[in-house]
Design an enzyme around this catalytic site. Structure first.
Site, PDB file in Angstrom:
ATOM      1  N   ASP A   9      39.112  39.138  28.040  1.00 27.04           N
ATOM      2  CA  ASP A   9      37.754  39.109  28.527  1.00 27.04           C
ATOM      3  C   ASP A   9      37.593  40.375  29.393  1.00 27.04           C
ATOM      4  OD1 ASP A   9      35.250  37.865  29.330  1.00 27.04           O
ATOM      5  OD2 ASP A   9      36.221  37.610  31.263  1.00 27.04           O
ATOM      6  N   ASP A  11      34.488  41.224  31.968  1.00 30.18           N
ATOM      7  CA  ASP A  11      33.951  40.992  33.315  1.00 30.18           C
ATOM      8  C   ASP A  11      34.772  39.925  34.038  1.00 30.18           C
ATOM      9  OD1 ASP A  11      31.705  42.710  32.881  1.00 30.18           O
ATOM     10  OD2 ASP A  11      30.796  41.145  31.670  1.00 30.18           O
ATOM     11  N   GLY A  46      30.545  34.280  31.929  1.00 33.24           N
ATOM     12  CA  GLY A  46      31.116  34.283  30.573  1.00 33.24           C
ATOM     13  C   GLY A  46      30.141  33.976  29.452  1.00 33.24           C
ATOM     14  N   ARG A  49      23.747  36.670  27.899  1.00 36.31           N
ATOM     15  CA  ARG A  49      22.623  36.959  28.808  1.00 36.31           C
ATOM     16  C   ARG A  49      21.500  35.925  28.623  1.00 36.31           C
ATOM     17  NH1 ARG A  49      20.617  42.711  27.607  1.00 36.31           N
ATOM     18  NH2 ARG A  49      22.879  43.035  27.609  1.00 36.31           N
ATOM     19  N   SER A 118      29.692  40.518  26.828  1.00 36.31           N
ATOM     20  CA  SER A 118      28.731  41.504  27.310  1.00 36.31           C
ATOM     21  C   SER A 118      28.383  42.575  26.279  1.00 36.31           C
ATOM     22  CB  SER A 118      29.284  42.188  28.556  1.00 36.31           C
ATOM     23  OG  SER A 118      28.410  43.215  28.953  1.00 36.31           O
ATOM     24  N   ASN A 120      27.211  45.185  27.173  1.00 32.68           N
ATOM     25  CA  ASN A 120      27.500  46.428  27.891  1.00 32.68           C
ATOM     26  C   ASN A 120      28.994  46.745  27.888  1.00 32.68           C
ATOM     27  OD1 ASN A 120      24.814  47.168  29.120  1.00 32.68           O
ATOM     28  ND2 ASN A 120      24.986  45.072  29.881  1.00 32.68           N
ATOM     29  N   ASP A 172      38.556  34.634  32.883  1.00 38.36           N
ATOM     30  CA  ASP A 172      38.292  34.205  34.265  1.00 38.36           C
ATOM     31  C   ASP A 172      37.273  33.073  34.317  1.00 38.36           C
ATOM     32  OD1 ASP A 172      36.134  35.909  33.441  1.00 38.36           O
ATOM     33  OD2 ASP A 172      35.494  35.986  35.531  1.00 38.36           O
TER      34      ASP A 172
HETATM   35  P1  B16 Z   1      25.512  41.310  29.223  1.00 36.23           P
HETATM   36  P2  B16 Z   1      32.627  38.569  29.861  1.00 36.23           P
HETATM   37  C1  B16 Z   1      30.058  38.156  30.339  1.00 36.23           C
HETATM   38  O1  B16 Z   1      31.118  39.014  30.183  1.00 36.23           O
HETATM   39  C2  B16 Z   1      29.770  37.870  31.795  1.00 36.23           C
HETATM   40  O2  B16 Z   1      30.799  37.074  32.337  1.00 36.23           O
HETATM   41  C3  B16 Z   1      28.481  37.100  31.922  1.00 36.23           C
HETATM   42  O3  B16 Z   1      28.193  36.868  33.291  1.00 36.23           O
HETATM   43  C4  B16 Z   1      27.347  37.881  31.237  1.00 36.23           C
HETATM   44  O4  B16 Z   1      26.150  37.119  31.263  1.00 36.23           O
HETATM   45  C5  B16 Z   1      27.737  38.154  29.788  1.00 36.23           C
HETATM   46  O5  B16 Z   1      28.946  38.869  29.761  1.00 36.23           O
HETATM   47  C6  B16 Z   1      26.684  38.953  29.043  1.00 36.23           C
HETATM   48  O6  B16 Z   1      26.655  40.248  29.560  1.00 36.23           O
HETATM   49  O7  B16 Z   1      24.260  40.829  29.873  1.00 36.23           O
HETATM   50  O8  B16 Z   1      26.050  42.595  29.803  1.00 36.23           O
HETATM   51  O9  B16 Z   1      25.387  41.374  27.711  1.00 36.23           O
HETATM   52  O10 B16 Z   1      33.088  37.801  31.055  1.00 36.23           O
HETATM   53  O11 B16 Z   1      32.576  37.760  28.565  1.00 36.23           O
HETATM   54  O12 B16 Z   1      33.328  39.891  29.700  1.00 36.23           O
HETATM   55 MG    MG Z   2      34.636  37.001  32.349  1.00 37.50          MG
END
Ligand code: B16
Ligand code: MG
Length: 217
Positions: A9, A11, A46, A49, A118, A120, A172
């Site tokens: 993962d 974030d 996790g 969006r 994400s 991003n 996490d």
């Molecule tokens: P984005 P991970 C997740 O990343 C985040 O934990 C979560 O809080 C967020 O809403 C999701 O990515 C989407 O991210 O808005 O940038 O597309 O923990 O899966 O790496």
């Molecule tokens: Mg995460």
């Protein structure tokens, strides 16, 4: 060590961008007059969006107050705030122990992938100068069912031509641990706060990753 791949993962595992997601949701919640507690932020971890916005609205009993177009504007606005905070991200923001652990895994021939919800993720990996270390980065935009669905972890296993049992996931978030288990994989939990489903190898921080080598995984 019988695992042939580690699926990470992003974030909250490779870097603490989860705090930027929190700040961005908090800012949006404030503008909309919504409550946003520590528990709310855990529930948003996790997930995609769009799903995160739904959860935030549901927890405030406002799920019927916004049209599809308004919801899109809200997720765009949140992402704009998040991208603003990302400007601050530097290679030094990779969490402690991550880079040596990735190098040690590579030296053992273990394939490395990123399984982040994400959209991003690629931009964040670039900013952290981690892109080159990974054999595969899942494209969140192509994943139809977000965590806790196993799709993203199975997508990584498939891309690496490995069976789920040969992969070990690192997460996490509770939604992420559930996704790893649903994929038929074992999970390393990094400071997983809510434990409705306990990770197989719970760690309190990334500094403890090196202790995994001493275990009979
Ligand atoms: P984005 P991970 C997740 O990343 C985040 O934990 C979560 O809080 C967020 O809403 C999701 O990515 C989407 O991210 O808005 O940038 O597309 O923990 O899966 O790496
Ligand atoms: Mg995460």
């Amino acid at each position: 060590m019988h695992y042939k791949s580690f699926l990470f993962d992003l974030d909250g595992v490779l870097t603490d961008t989860q705090r930027f997601h929190n700040l961005a949701w908090q800012r949006l919640a404030q503008e909309l007059g919504l409550r946003f507690t520590q528990q709310d932020s855990e529930a948003l971890k996790g997930v995609s969006r769009q799903r995160a916005l739904e959860i935030l609205l549901e927890r405030n009993h406002r799920e019927n107050d916004f049209t599809a177009a308004q919801r899109e504007e809200l997720t765009d606005r949140k992402n704009g705030y998040y991208r603003e905070y990302l400007e601050l991200l530097r290679p030094a923001d990779v969490l402690p122990g991550i880079v040596p652990f990735l190098h040690a895994a590579q030296a053992r021939g273990i394939l490395l992938a990123v399984a982040s919800s994400s959209r991003n993720a690629s931009a964040v990996l670039e900013k952290l100068q981690l892109t080159e270390l990974f054999d595969y980065v899942a494209d969140a935009a192509k994943i139809r069912r977000p965590k806790p669905d196993p799709e993203i972890f199975l997508n990584c296993a498939h891309a690496l031509a490995l069976s789920p049992a040969e992969c070990l996931g690192f997460e996490d978030a509770q939604a992420g641990v559930e996704a790893i288990h649903a994929a038929g994989m074992r999970a390393v939990g990094i400071h997983v706060a809510v434990t409705t489903q306990a990770p197989d190898y719970p760690l309190s921080s990334t500094s403890e990753l090196e202790t995994l080598w001493a275990q009979d995984l």
